[in-house]
Structures are given as structure tokens and as C-alpha cells.
Design a protein around this motif. Structure first.
Motif, short mmCIF file in Angstrom:
data_model
loop_
_atom_site.label_atom_id
_atom_site.label_comp_id
_atom_site.label_asym_id
_atom_site.label_seq_id
_atom_site.Cartn_x
_atom_site.Cartn_y
_atom_site.Cartn_z
N ASP A 90 19.26 -29.28 -27.82
CA ASP A 90 20.71 -29.44 -27.84
C ASP A 90 21.08 -30.62 -28.73
O ASP A 90 20.50 -31.69 -28.60
CB ASP A 90 21.24 -29.71 -26.43
CG ASP A 90 21.18 -28.47 -25.54
OD1 ASP A 90 21.01 -27.37 -26.07
OD2 ASP A 90 21.30 -28.64 -24.30
N PRO A 91 22.04 -30.45 -29.65
CA PRO A 91 22.48 -31.59 -30.46
C PRO A 91 23.21 -32.60 -29.57
O PRO A 91 23.79 -32.21 -28.54
CB PRO A 91 23.43 -30.94 -31.48
CG PRO A 91 23.87 -29.67 -30.85
CD PRO A 91 22.73 -29.20 -29.99
N PRO A 92 23.12 -33.90 -29.94
CA PRO A 92 22.54 -34.45 -31.17
C PRO A 92 21.06 -34.80 -31.07
O PRO A 92 20.56 -35.55 -31.91
CB PRO A 92 23.38 -35.70 -31.38
CG PRO A 92 23.64 -36.20 -30.00
CD PRO A 92 23.83 -34.95 -29.16
N LEU A 93 20.34 -34.30 -30.06
CA LEU A 93 18.92 -34.59 -29.97
C LEU A 93 18.18 -34.03 -31.18
O LEU A 93 18.57 -33.00 -31.74
CB LEU A 93 18.33 -33.99 -28.69
CG LEU A 93 18.34 -34.85 -27.43
CD1 LEU A 93 19.75 -35.29 -27.07
CD2 LEU A 93 17.68 -34.12 -26.27
N THR A 94 17.11 -34.72 -31.58
CA THR A 94 16.28 -34.25 -32.69
C THR A 94 14.83 -34.22 -32.23
O THR A 94 14.42 -34.97 -31.34
CB THR A 94 16.41 -35.15 -33.93
OG1 THR A 94 16.00 -36.49 -33.60
CG2 THR A 94 17.85 -35.17 -34.44
N LEU A 95 14.04 -33.35 -32.88
CA LEU A 95 12.62 -33.19 -32.56
C LEU A 95 11.78 -33.50 -33.78
O LEU A 95 12.21 -33.30 -34.92
CB LEU A 95 12.34 -31.75 -32.11
CG LEU A 95 13.18 -31.21 -30.94
CD1 LEU A 95 12.86 -29.73 -30.71
CD2 LEU A 95 12.94 -32.02 -29.68
N SER A 96 10.56 -33.98 -33.56
CA SER A 96 9.67 -34.30 -34.67
C SER A 96 9.10 -33.04 -35.32
O SER A 96 8.54 -33.11 -36.41
CB SER A 96 8.52 -35.19 -34.19
OG SER A 96 7.79 -34.56 -33.15
N ARG A 97 9.24 -31.89 -34.67
CA ARG A 97 8.82 -30.61 -35.27
C ARG A 97 9.67 -29.51 -34.65
O ARG A 97 10.16 -29.64 -33.53
CB ARG A 97 7.34 -30.34 -35.05
CG ARG A 97 6.93 -30.20 -33.60
CD ARG A 97 5.52 -29.66 -33.47
NE ARG A 97 4.53 -30.54 -34.06
CZ ARG A 97 3.59 -30.14 -34.90
NH1 ARG A 97 3.52 -28.87 -35.27
NH2 ARG A 97 2.70 -30.99 -35.38
N ASP A 98 9.85 -28.41 -35.39
CA ASP A 98 10.61 -27.27 -34.87
C ASP A 98 9.76 -26.02 -34.70
O ASP A 98 10.24 -24.98 -34.27
CB ASP A 98 11.83 -26.97 -35.74
CG ASP A 98 11.47 -26.72 -37.19
OD1 ASP A 98 10.28 -26.48 -37.48
OD2 ASP A 98 12.38 -26.76 -38.04
#
Length: 299
Positions: A90-98
Motif C-alpha cells: 500500500d502506498p506510500p510504503l516502498t519495498l526493496s524488491r517487487d
């Protein structure tokens, strides 16, 4: 406290009469279709189990305070195969890989294959519960992420903790955040913490921190590499300047020369600064600049 969730779409159901059922010819699923494994034999059921550890995360919205998630795929079948897990947040969370793609051997006992994933929330993220979603074929694993408010930093607190790093370069085994994460355990050097520049025998190197707003600073502490197998007199910082960034640019407020200690604290006149950095002119091994932790204090 707001809760953020991804929408789910329900599948329509099909109604079949008893008469129709008597005339249907049931065929096995094609390779790659639901109920079959991509690249496997027709009718082969999906044989990869998907899991996440931990089952939920707590997260502080600061640049250098990610939450760590281990994603695991386990082949429970009797044939080796490849598999792809898609990761979204869910934004605004970010992940180191998709995406997590891996070859999965068929072994007895089953052999899990895992990958670490960093989950981050930018400063200003509203407190609440968000979701990281893992999808593998028809499997879905949801990981709740509980975002808290960042802790206030008052007089005497470490203003650099968790904030945005400044680095002239970073060695591939390290993270630029390694010197701002609060971890001073030398046993975890290069595996989980610490900063090491990426240009051997080339100086100067710079390492520092950008503050989220202008603050009064008057003290900088530097913990360089200093453990039983890697003492500071062999591998630590030797010569450096302490600089602060004001509206007029960078200014040197302290100098350290000929250092052999693991921890050095310098004090200077209180200055309103938007960033603080070390300019390293030399190290005791004349190769790498190594910072275990950088701390900045003031009003």
C-alpha cells in the motif's frame, strides 16, 4: 487510526443443473492454468508453499529505519521447478524488491528458499495499518504493517538516528544507512550494519546525515571500526574534518588528526545546520573509510 487495505474482487459462481453435469466431459487443466503448475505436466497441482516471516511488521517512518521481512517459497512436490512471487505494498510504503524469482529444487526433506525484503515508509506517512501483499499463482499472503509516529528528538538526543545519509560512495556489501541505524554491534559489521566507502585508497571520502529541518548542533561522535579482530589503530578513521551545512554552505567546525581510538567525540560552538558530514582525509590502513555509527547532538 486509519487502516489501508487493497480491494479484493470476488469470483462469480457458476450454477450447473444435474442434467448438464451428465453431459460434461471433464478435461485436465492445461499447463500453466489454475490447478496446474507452469511448466509441469497437465493436471499437476501447484506444489509451492508461500510464507512470510514475521507475520506482521512494526515500522517507523524514517529513511534509515526499514522493517525486515523474509519471504519464503518451498517446493513440496517431487519435481524441481521455477517460481515467481509478486510483491506489492500500500502506498506510500516502498519495498526493496517487487518480485522474488527462484529455482526450487525437489528434495526430501523440503528445502525452503528465502529472500530478505526491506519495507520502508517515508517521513510524514500517516500512522496506521498498511499491507504488503505476496502473490504466487493462486496463493496470497497478506502482511499487516503498523506504521507509528516518528519519535521526537529533543535536546541531547541523537539527531542523526534513522535520518537520510550522505555518502561519497558505499561499498557493495554495505548500506549508506549502516552508520545511522543505532546498531553498534561490531559482530554485525558488514552483514547488518556499518558504512564502508567504495573507493579503496582514494581520499577524501565523505559520510554524514541530512536533518529533516535546521537544528542547533554542537557535538558529533564517531564510532569507527574497533573490534578484537579489527582494532581502530589498524582499520579505523585517522584524519577527518567535521563539517556543518548552513545557509552559507559547508563549514569546518572541528578537525581530528592522528586518531587511533574507536570512539571520538568533538564539541564546537552551537551552530544551526541542515546537515553534518565527516570529510575523511586518511585511515589507519590507508584503504577504506569505516564508520560504525555517527551521532549528532545539540539543542
Amino acid at each position: 487510526m486509519p487502516t489501508h487495505r487493497l480491494a479484493r474482487t470476488a469470483l462469480p459462481s457458476l450454477a450447473l443443473t444435474a442434467a448438464a453435469l451428465t453431459t460434461l466431459a471433464v478435461a485436465p487443466p492445461a499447463s500453466g492454468a489454475p490447478g496446474g503448475a507452469p511448466g509441469g505436466a497437465p493436471g499437476q497441482r501447484a506444489t509451492v508453499e508461500l510464507s512470510a516471516d514475521p507475520a506482521e511488521l512494526d515500522l517507523v517512518p524514517l529513511p534509515c529505519f526499514p522493517a525486515d521481512l523474509d519471504v519464503t517459497m518451498t517446493n513440496t512436490g517431487d519435481q524441481a521447478r521455477f517460481a515467481d512471487t509478486l510483491l506489492t505494498a500500500d502506498p506510500p510504503l516502498t519495498l526493496s524488491r517487487d518480485v522474488f524469482s527462484s529455482y526450487l529444487p525437489a528434495t526430501d526433506p523440503d528445502q525452503p528458499v528465502s529472500v530478505p525484503v526491506e519495507v520502508r515508509a517515508p517521513r510524514g506517512t500517516p500512522p496506521g495499518t498498511y499491507e504488503v501483499l505476496l502473490e504466487l499463482e493462486r496463493q496470497r499472503v497478506s502482511v499487516p504493517v503498523h506504521v507509528a509516529s516518528p519519535p521526537p528528538k529533543g535536546p541531547g538526543d541523537n539527531l542523526a538516528l534513522g535520518e537520510e545519509p550522505i555518502a561519497s560512495s558505499t561499498h557493495g556489501n554495505f548500506s549508506a544507512c549502516g552508520g545511522l541505524d543505532g546498531n553498534t554491534d561490531h559482530a554485525q559489521w558488514s552483514t547488518r550494519t556499518g558504512w564502508n566507502d567504495g573507493t579503496p585508497a582514494v581520499f577524501p571520502d565523505t559520510y554524514g546525515v541530512r536533518l529533516p529541518e535546521a537544528r542547533t548542533v554542537e557535538e558529533v561522535s564517531v564510532l569507527t571500526l574497533d573490534s578484537a579482530g579489527s582494532p581502530a589503530e589498524r582499520f579505523g578513521l585517522r584524519d577527518w574534518d567535521v563539517q556543518v551545512l548552513t545557509d552559507d554552505g559547508w563549514h569546518t567546525v572541528a578537525e581530528v588528526r592522528g586518531n587511533t581510538a574507536g570512539l571520538v567525540t568533538t564539541r564546537f560552538e552551537p551552530t544551526t545546520a541542515r546537515a553534518v558530514q565527516l570529510v575523511v582525509h586518511g585511515t589507519n590502513d590507508a584503504r577504506y573509510s569505516r564508520v560504525m555509527e555517527l551521532e549528532v547532538r545539540g539543542g
